[in-house]
Write an enzyme that holds these catalytic residues in place. Structure first.
Site, PDB file in Angstrom:
ATOM      1  CD  GLU A 108      -0.564 -53.646 -30.661  1.00  0.00           C
ATOM      2  OE1 GLU A 108      -0.458 -53.564 -29.420  1.00  0.00           O
ATOM      3  OE2 GLU A 108       0.265 -53.127 -31.431  1.00  0.00           O
ATOM      4  CG  ASP A 143       7.867 -57.842 -33.384  1.00  0.00           C
ATOM      5  OD1 ASP A 143       6.761 -57.300 -33.598  1.00  0.00           O
ATOM      6  OD2 ASP A 143       8.936 -57.223 -33.366  1.00  0.00           O
TER       7      ASP A 143
HETATM    8 ZN   LIG Z   1       4.329 -53.753 -29.469  1.00  0.00          ZN
END
Ligand SMILES: [Zn+2]
Length: 502
Positions: free
Chosen positions: A315, A380
């Site tokens: 995030e 990611d």
């Molecule tokens: Zn995401």
């Protein structure tokens, strides 16, 4: 159907057949004459194909600066004269007592689409447009109709999205309540099932953890729902009540200043997901995700770092991905990086785009759309790297590796970090489905990127990546370096070739 390509690509013709059948079956079940329904469905299909043609491909809609076209209602009227914009907006906002003039400012995200839509509107038969609007309404309502209607929808969902089993009715009903009255349900969830210490532990990291404190205050929670009266035996009335309540709340927002400190209204406590909002520069971790397998105070730290640690990193990295970087620390869309920095960023982002574009699902011979999925892939890659570094720092501070798990003694803490990460990434959809959640549009603000975006291509690729990391740790370095060193495309390609051997 969820993406424009399903309407246009030759390869998706089977999906168009499935969609036609869906429209036809619902129309006939509602009482339409079969011959008329065939003709009308075909006309609607042609209309939707025309809509798809003027729709800008998703991959080209990632430059928010470019999409931010601020103008007045009057200017929009000149740009797209085929619609009575002012009259339309005035009628809409009269429901909440807000007056609109042609000087009202608005932001048009896709002027070329609206211009095309105006032209299409003028040349399309009224019967087709009215049928299409009613179909869109019915599509939303099918979920709330008796079983025979929902069966038609489930067949469609199975064929388009690849879900293997119908969700149990109780699960659909709980989802419905969670989406429609999330804070009321969240209050019950938090009281019954949420370990308060989960909130305290994570509080040091960010301010939006668990739930908004206001849901524990009866008066504030009552105020949120004061407009709605629900009845235990009037299902459809309840839904209409809710739709009206939501619409009015959204319209009223026009004159309410943005409060960046508030929890997003769409991020409710019992959701197993996490969010980043670029316009609020805010990360949110609802109570639902602060549980196993993501987090537990009883877990060894390698599981927590590979679980919620990676999600937190994911995030935060969204704040610096290809879209998040366009917003400053206050959430304003302004250019706050030097040109040279932007140039270097784009070089590195291209590396991620190329890497993911090289991943192919052999069963259907389709590749990941690296351009479109770059935000998630950057998040990611950043997230796992940040979490792993943080974990190693934790171990260094302890001066000793953590204890292994009984029954899994063959795995080190490092390996279990990646195993827990891979474990929570696994999905339950067929491999050839796309990344749209059929209910997704209701769930999240436009500017929120959610952690679990349902991107199955990504999930599968990350699983593969984890397997490669587990089995061949030496080769993992080229992936990591890809993120750190722009221009190393050759290594990048080599790596993806190796991954396909698995
Ligand atoms: Zn995401």
């Amino acid at each position: 159907m969820p993406v424009r390509e399903y309407f246009l690509d030759e390869i998706a013709s089977a999906r168009r057949t499935v969609y036609r059948k869906y429209m036809y079956d619902v129309a006939v079940m509602l009482g339409a004459d079969t011959d008329t329904a065939h003709r009308d469905v075909e006309d609607m299909m042609q209309f939707e194909i025309e809509l798809a043609k003027i729709t800008i491909p998703t991959a080209q809609r990632r430059d928010n600066q470019e999409m931010y076209n601020k103008m007045t209602v009057g200017k929009l009227q000149q740009l797209v004269p085929e619609f009575e914009w002012l009259v339309c907006l005035q009628r809409l906002f009269s429901h909440v007592g807000i007056s609109i003039t042609d000087q009202e400012p608005l932001v048009v995200y896709a002027p070329s689409y609206l211009a095309g839509l105006g032209r299409l509107y003028k040349t399309t038969d009224n019967r087709v447009i009215v049928n299409y609007l009613l179909w869109r309404l019915m599509m939303n309502w099918v979920n709330n109709l008796p079983t025979k209607y929902r069966n038609i929808k489930n067949d469609y969902i199975k064929n388009i999205f690849g879900s293997q089993a119908d969700p149990p009715r109780w699960s659909e009903c709980v989802d419905f309540v969670n989406v429609k009255m999330g804070n009321a349900l969240g209050r019950l969830f938090v009281e019954e099932h949420f370990d308060e210490s989960s909130k305290d532990t994570a509080d040091a990291i960010s301010e939006k953890i668990g739930y908004a404190d206001s849901i524990l205050v009866d008066d504030l929670l009552d105020k949120e729902y004061q407009e709605v009266d629900y009845y235990p035996d009037r299902y459809v009335d309840n839904i209409i009540t809710f739709l009206k309540h939501t619409a009015r709340s959204k319209l009223r927002n026009l004159r309410i200043p943005v409060d960046r400190t508030k929890w997003s209204t769409t991020t409710t406590p019992a959701v197993v997901n996490a969010f980043y909002s670029a316009t609020k520069n805010q990360i949110m971790f609802p109570a639902g995700i602060l549980q196993p397998p993501f987090y537990s105070k009883h877990f060894p730290k390698y599981l927590n770092y590979g679980g919620i640690g990676m999600v937190i990193g994911h995030e935060i990295t969204h704040g610096f991905d290809d879209r998040g970087r366009q917003y400053d620390k206050d959430g304003n869309l302004v250019k706050w990086w030097d040109d040279i920095v932007i140039h270097r960023f784009k070089e590195r982002a291209q590396c991620i785009i190329d890497q993911y574009s090289n991943y192919t699902v052999p069963e259907i011979n389709m590749s990941v759309n690296g351009l479109q999925t770059q935000g998630e892939n950057i998040a990611d890659n950043g997230g796992i790297k940040e979490a792993y570094r943080a974990y190693r720092k934790y171990v260094e501070r302890q001066h000793i590796e953590e204890k292994r798990l009984p029954g899994l003694l063959q795995f080190s803490g490092d390996q279990l970090f990646f195993i827990n990460f891979a474990q929570k990434e696994k999905g339950d959809k067929r491999e050839d489905v796309d990344d749209e959640d059929e209910e997704g549009e209701d769930d999240v603000d436009d500017d929120d990127y959610d952690y679990d975006d349902g991107d199955d291509d990504n999930d599968m690729m990350m699983m593969m990546m984890m397997m490669v990391m587990m089995k061949r740790r030496r080769r993992m370095t080229s992936v990591v370096r890809c993120y750190a060193a722009p221009g190393s495309h050759q290594q990048n390609h080599d790596w993806s070739a190796q991954s396909r051997q698995i």
